[in-house]
Enzyme design. Structure first.
Site: not given
Ligand code: GCO
Length: 394
Positions: A158, A305
């Site tokens: 990200e 994710e």
């Molecule tokens: C993000 C990250 C994760 C977070 C998850 C939940 O997206 O911020 O990759 O580290 O913990 O997304 O918010």
């Protein structure tokens, strides 16, 4: 309803070093957690001590049925000062990759998941163009040590969140709020990504390489089209376009946001919201996978994710069921989705929000460090083993 997934489809869970390892004191997030002017509610501390407990954790995930594990390696451990590399830290991550392979799990390695070493920040952090070359050198060294064991490689997690939350919204380190700076940071990170792709491709092993992107299902209402276009341009498209020659794009999606001509609207009154305040909207995954496929001109997709912060595990199962139905719809339309990685393996440190949001399919008692799989862990592990989702709820 039954959805079958293609042969070799990867099923896993994800974590990030700073959120699970413990005591990563040599990076910008640790400083931010201890800065009284930051919005952080508590420090990360020992977190779930994954640095020492990874072998048991990986065996537990394998026993549940998963075939892949996405984790990140910590730059500040591997290169604690400019040009000083730690062989011991690299050997640690080599053992982690080895533990995955010994358990029949494909390691997906992320080189940067939000945290940047203190020394890099002292030399200008992500607003300094030279940081791209420094990142490239670190990735080259780490690939030399791990490349032959890596299954997949993510350069950045990200990067759009690093740039936007850190340099425009001011809620991630270094806490800046500057529109022009956010754009400059985007460009520097794109440069760093391309250097990292070259370093990984020219090192040992043949892991597919890409980056992972935070995507939202932006939905225009009441004349919001132009604003949606602007948000997408600087938040998502700059990275999707930069990924057109990568081997895959990681899609990470949690919800939708409705946008009108003036602003990003919050969830409507009365709708179900998660612990993060997001609308419960698992259909967002399908929308963003389709968009990533379109804007990258057909780069293969890995869902790196997808998940939900909730204390009601039945809602997690419902959420993932509907998210997977969306993946099934994409596969039916010929979109090349290679796997699904749930955030997260374990409850962990949710950045500025601390330990309150619980995203894990495994609960952790942080006093004793005892791990307890939730029903969703057994449920998703069985889906992984059968490579199919059978449900009567949708
Ligand atoms: C993000 C990250 C994760 C977070 C998850 C939940 O997206 O911020 O990759 O580290 O913990 O997304 O918010």
């Amino acid at each position: 309803m039954r959805i079958e997934f293609p042969d070799g489809f990867l099923w896993g869970t994800a974590t990030a070093a700073h959120q699970v390892e413990g005591n990563n004191w040599n990076n910008d997030w640790w400083m931010w957690e201890h800065d009284p002017t930051s919005p952080c509610v508590e420090p990360s501390g020992d977190t779930v001590d994954h640095y020492h407990r990874y072998a048991d954790d990986i065996a537990l995930l394998a026993g549940l049925g998963f075939t892949t594990y996405r984790f990140s390696i910590e730059w500040s451990r591997i290169e604690p000062e400019n040009g000083e590399f730690s062989k011991a830290a690299l050997e640690h991550y080599r053992r982690m990759c080895g533990a995955c392979l010994d358990n029949g799990i494909t390691p997906i390695v992320t080189f940067h998941h939000f945290t940047t070493p203190r020394w890099v920040c002292h030399e200008g952090g992500w607003e300094e163009p030279d940081t791209a070359a420094r990142f490239g050198r670190y990735v080259e060294r780490a690939t030399a040590a791990l490349g032959d064991l890596m299954g997949w490689a993510c350069t950045f997690n990200e990067p759009n969140v690093v740039a936007t939350m850190g340099y425009l919204a001011g809620v991630f380190p270094p806490g800046r709020r500057d529109v022009a700076l956010r754009r400059a940071v985007n460009d520097i990170i794109v440069d760093a990504h391309h250097r990292a792709v070259d370093a990984i491709r020219s090192g040992p092993g043949d892991a597919p390489v890409g980056l992972t992107l935070a995507m939202t299902d932006w939905q225009p209402v009441d004349g919001g089209e132009e604003r949606v276009g602007r948000i997408r341009r600087n938040y998502e498209d700059v990275y999707l376009e930069a990924a057109r020659h990568d081997d895959f794009i990681g899609v990470q999606t949690y919800s939708r946001s409705r946008v009108n001509a003036d602003t990003v609207l919050g969830p409507e009154d009365g709708v179900e919201v998660t612990q993060m305040g997001y609308e419960f909207w698992p259909e967002a995954l399908e929308a963003t996978v389709r968009r990533a496929w379109e804007v990258t001109d057909g780069v293969p997709i890995l869902v790196t994710e997808s998940g939900i912060g909730t204390d009601d595990d039945a809602r997690r199962i419902e959420y993932i069921t509907r998210a997977l139905r969306g993946v099934g719809n994409c596969l039916d339309d010929g979109i090349d989705v290679r796997g699904y990685t749930c955030w997260s393996a374990m409850d962990n440190f949710e950045w500025a929000l601390g330990y309150a949001p619980t995203f894990g399919i495994i609960a952790v008692d942080r006093e004793t460090q005892v791990r307890t799989p939730k029903p969703s862990a057994h449920w998703l592990g069985a889906i992984a083993q059968g490579n199919a989702l059978e449900t009567d709820t949708i």
